[in-house]
Scaffold this motif. Sequence first.
Motif, PDB file in Angstrom:
ATOM      1  N   SER A 211       0.793  -1.105   0.061  1.00 59.31           N
ATOM      2  CA  SER A 211      -0.175  -0.096  -0.056  1.00 59.31           C
ATOM      3  C   SER A 211       0.824   1.296  -0.042  1.00 59.31           C
ATOM      4  CB  SER A 211      -0.758   0.055   1.307  1.00 59.31           C
ATOM      5  OG  SER A 211      -0.166  -0.031   2.169  1.00 59.31           O
ATOM      6  N   GLY A 212       0.384   2.487  -0.655  1.00 59.39           N
ATOM      7  CA  GLY A 212       1.164   3.441  -0.687  1.00 59.39           C
ATOM      8  C   GLY A 212       2.157   3.665  -1.653  1.00 59.39           C
ATOM      9  N   PHE A 213       2.196   2.696  -2.436  1.00 60.42           N
ATOM     10  CA  PHE A 213       3.109   2.427  -3.858  1.00 60.42           C
ATOM     11  C   PHE A 213       2.623   1.534  -4.619  1.00 60.42           C
ATOM     12  CE2 PHE A 213       6.095  -1.117  -3.449  1.00 60.42           C
ATOM     13  CZ  PHE A 213       5.701  -1.181  -2.129  1.00 60.42           C
ATOM     14  N   THR A 214       2.916   1.245  -6.005  1.00 58.13           N
ATOM     15  CA  THR A 214       2.448   0.422  -6.946  1.00 58.13           C
ATOM     16  C   THR A 214       3.492  -0.445  -7.096  1.00 58.13           C
ATOM     17  OG1 THR A 214       1.347   1.859  -8.008  1.00 58.13           O
ATOM     18  CG2 THR A 214       1.427   0.171  -9.293  1.00 58.13           C
ATOM     19  N   LEU A 215       3.409  -1.863  -7.007  1.00 53.47           N
ATOM     20  CA  LEU A 215       4.372  -2.810  -6.934  1.00 53.47           C
ATOM     21  C   LEU A 215       4.888  -3.251  -8.295  1.00 53.47           C
ATOM     22  CD1 LEU A 215       2.973  -5.707  -4.716  1.00 53.47           C
ATOM     23  CD2 LEU A 215       4.965  -4.252  -4.568  1.00 53.47           C
ATOM     24  N   ASP A 216       4.124  -2.746  -9.559  1.00 58.93           N
ATOM     25  CA  ASP A 216       4.560  -2.865 -10.988  1.00 58.93           C
ATOM     26  C   ASP A 216       6.035  -2.398 -11.037  1.00 58.93           C
ATOM     27  OD1 ASP A 216       1.423  -2.456 -12.668  1.00 58.93           O
ATOM     28  OD2 ASP A 216       1.798  -2.761 -10.442  1.00 58.93           O
ATOM     29  N   TYR A 217       6.325  -1.300 -10.425  1.00 56.03           N
ATOM     30  CA  TYR A 217       7.457  -0.540 -10.797  1.00 56.03           C
ATOM     31  C   TYR A 217       8.826  -0.940  -9.590  1.00 56.03           C
ATOM     32  CZ  TYR A 217       5.126   1.285 -14.672  1.00 56.03           C
ATOM     33  OH  TYR A 217       4.224   1.606 -15.764  1.00 56.03           O
ATOM     34  N   TYR A 218       8.382  -2.015  -8.937  1.00 57.23           N
ATOM     35  CA  TYR A 218       9.280  -2.178  -7.954  1.00 57.23           C
ATOM     36  C   TYR A 218       9.836  -3.744  -8.071  1.00 57.23           C
ATOM     37  CZ  TYR A 218       8.318   2.123  -5.157  1.00 57.23           C
ATOM     38  OH  TYR A 218       8.600   3.280  -4.758  1.00 57.23           O
ATOM     39  N   THR A 219      11.089  -4.109  -7.496  1.00 58.07           N
ATOM     40  CA  THR A 219      11.632  -5.224  -7.341  1.00 58.07           C
ATOM     41  C   THR A 219      11.290  -5.632  -5.865  1.00 58.07           C
ATOM     42  OG1 THR A 219      13.608  -5.284  -8.822  1.00 58.07           O
ATOM     43  CG2 THR A 219      13.539  -6.780  -7.142  1.00 58.07           C
ATOM     44  N   ILE A 220      10.520  -6.947  -5.857  1.00 63.63           N
ATOM     45  CA  ILE A 220      10.083  -7.616  -4.539  1.00 63.63           C
ATOM     46  C   ILE A 220      10.805  -8.546  -4.182  1.00 63.63           C
ATOM     47  CG2 ILE A 220       8.175  -8.225  -3.243  1.00 63.63           C
ATOM     48  CD1 ILE A 220       7.825  -5.595  -4.267  1.00 63.63           C
ATOM     49  N   GLY A 221      11.533  -8.830  -3.153  1.00 67.69           N
ATOM     50  CA  GLY A 221      12.440  -9.769  -2.811  1.00 67.69           C
ATOM     51  C   GLY A 221      11.721 -10.581  -1.651  1.00 67.69           C
ATOM     52  N   TRP A 222      11.947 -11.810  -1.626  1.00 67.63           N
ATOM     53  CA  TRP A 222      11.425 -12.527  -0.334  1.00 67.63           C
ATOM     54  C   TRP A 222      12.725 -13.031   0.352  1.00 67.63           C
ATOM     55  CZ3 TRP A 222       6.977 -13.138   1.887  1.00 67.63           C
ATOM     56  CH2 TRP A 222       5.631 -12.959   0.929  1.00 67.63           C
ATOM     57  N   PHE A 223      12.885 -12.767   1.720  1.00 66.76           N
ATOM     58  CA  PHE A 223      13.891 -13.007   2.473  1.00 66.76           C
ATOM     59  C   PHE A 223      13.441 -13.775   3.701  1.00 66.76           C
ATOM     60  CE2 PHE A 223      17.259 -10.235   0.381  1.00 66.76           C
ATOM     61  CZ  PHE A 223      16.452  -9.442  -0.035  1.00 66.76           C
ATOM     62  N   ARG A 224      14.293 -14.790   4.406  1.00 71.58           N
ATOM     63  CA  ARG A 224      13.826 -15.369   5.490  1.00 71.58           C
ATOM     64  C   ARG A 224      15.073 -15.277   6.553  1.00 71.58           C
ATOM     65  NH1 ARG A 224      13.735 -21.775   2.992  1.00 71.58           N
ATOM     66  NH2 ARG A 224      16.041 -21.721   2.669  1.00 71.58           N
ATOM     67  N   GLN A 225      14.752 -15.415   7.457  1.00 74.23           N
ATOM     68  CA  GLN A 225      15.883 -15.594   8.792  1.00 74.23           C
ATOM     69  C   GLN A 225      15.173 -16.691   9.632  1.00 74.23           C
ATOM     70  OE1 GLN A 225      16.755 -12.060  10.719  1.00 74.23           O
ATOM     71  NE2 GLN A 225      18.643 -12.611  11.643  1.00 74.23           N
ATOM     72  N   ALA A 226      16.218 -17.528  10.036  1.00 71.86           N
ATOM     73  CA  ALA A 226      15.929 -18.709  10.737  1.00 71.86           C
ATOM     74  C   ALA A 226      16.479 -18.336  12.151  1.00 71.86           C
ATOM     75  CB  ALA A 226      16.719 -20.080  10.113  1.00 71.86           C
ATOM     76  N   PRO A 227      16.021 -19.055  13.184  1.00 72.67           N
ATOM     77  CA  PRO A 227      16.723 -18.924  14.555  1.00 72.67           C
ATOM     78  C   PRO A 227      18.251 -19.006  14.338  1.00 72.67           C
ATOM     79  CG  PRO A 227      14.757 -20.078  14.828  1.00 72.67           C
ATOM     80  CD  PRO A 227      15.030 -20.121  13.373  1.00 72.67           C
ATOM     81  N   GLY A 228      18.867 -17.930  14.939  1.00 75.47           N
ATOM     82  CA  GLY A 228      20.460 -18.155  14.973  1.00 75.47           C
ATOM     83  C   GLY A 228      21.152 -17.959  13.654  1.00 75.47           C
ATOM     84  N   LYS A 229      20.285 -17.818  12.486  1.00 76.33           N
ATOM     85  CA  LYS A 229      21.127 -17.327  11.504  1.00 76.33           C
ATOM     86  C   LYS A 229      20.837 -16.180  10.732  1.00 76.33           C
ATOM     87  CE  LYS A 229      21.004 -22.493  10.032  1.00 76.33           C
ATOM     88  NZ  LYS A 229      20.630 -23.202   8.816  1.00 76.33           N
TER      89      LYS A 229
END
Length: 129
Positions: free
Chosen positions: A25-43
Motif C-alpha cells: 500500500s502507498g505505492f504500486t508494485l509494478d515498478y518495484y523489485t520485490i524480494g523474499w527473505f527469510r531468517q531462521a533462528p540463530g542465522k
Amino acid sequence: QVQLVESGGGLVQPGGSLRLSCAASGFTLDYYTIGWFRQAPGKEREGVSCISTRDGRTYYVYYEDSVKGRFTVSRDNAKNTVYLRMNSLKPEDTAVYYCAADPTYTVPCFGRGLEYDYWGQGTEVTVSS
C-alpha cells in the motif's frame, strides 16, 4: 504511507505447502523489485527469491538454490500483491519470511537485502511433524 504486509505463514508438516502474500500500500508494485527473505533462528537473513521489474514488466526472477523447483514467486498487479508459493516444504525452511521492495531492477536478490528500501513485518513459517 508505504507499507508491506506479509501473510500466509503457519505450521505445516514436511512435504506440505503454503502460499505467502506480500500486499503493498502507498505505492504500486509494478515498478518495484520485490524480494523474499527469510531468517531462521540463530542465522543471518538470506534472500530466497525475488521478482525484478523494469518499466512495469518482469525483468528476471531469482531463486536461491535450496528452493529452486519448490518455490514460485508471482505477482498480481491488480491486487498490488506478490506471492511466494512454497511446495515440498522441509524443516530447514522454518524461518520468519519477509518481503521487501526496492524501486531499482538491479537490486540484488541474494544476501541480507540491505539495499531494499521497504520491508514488511514478517510472517513465521514452521515446518515440523
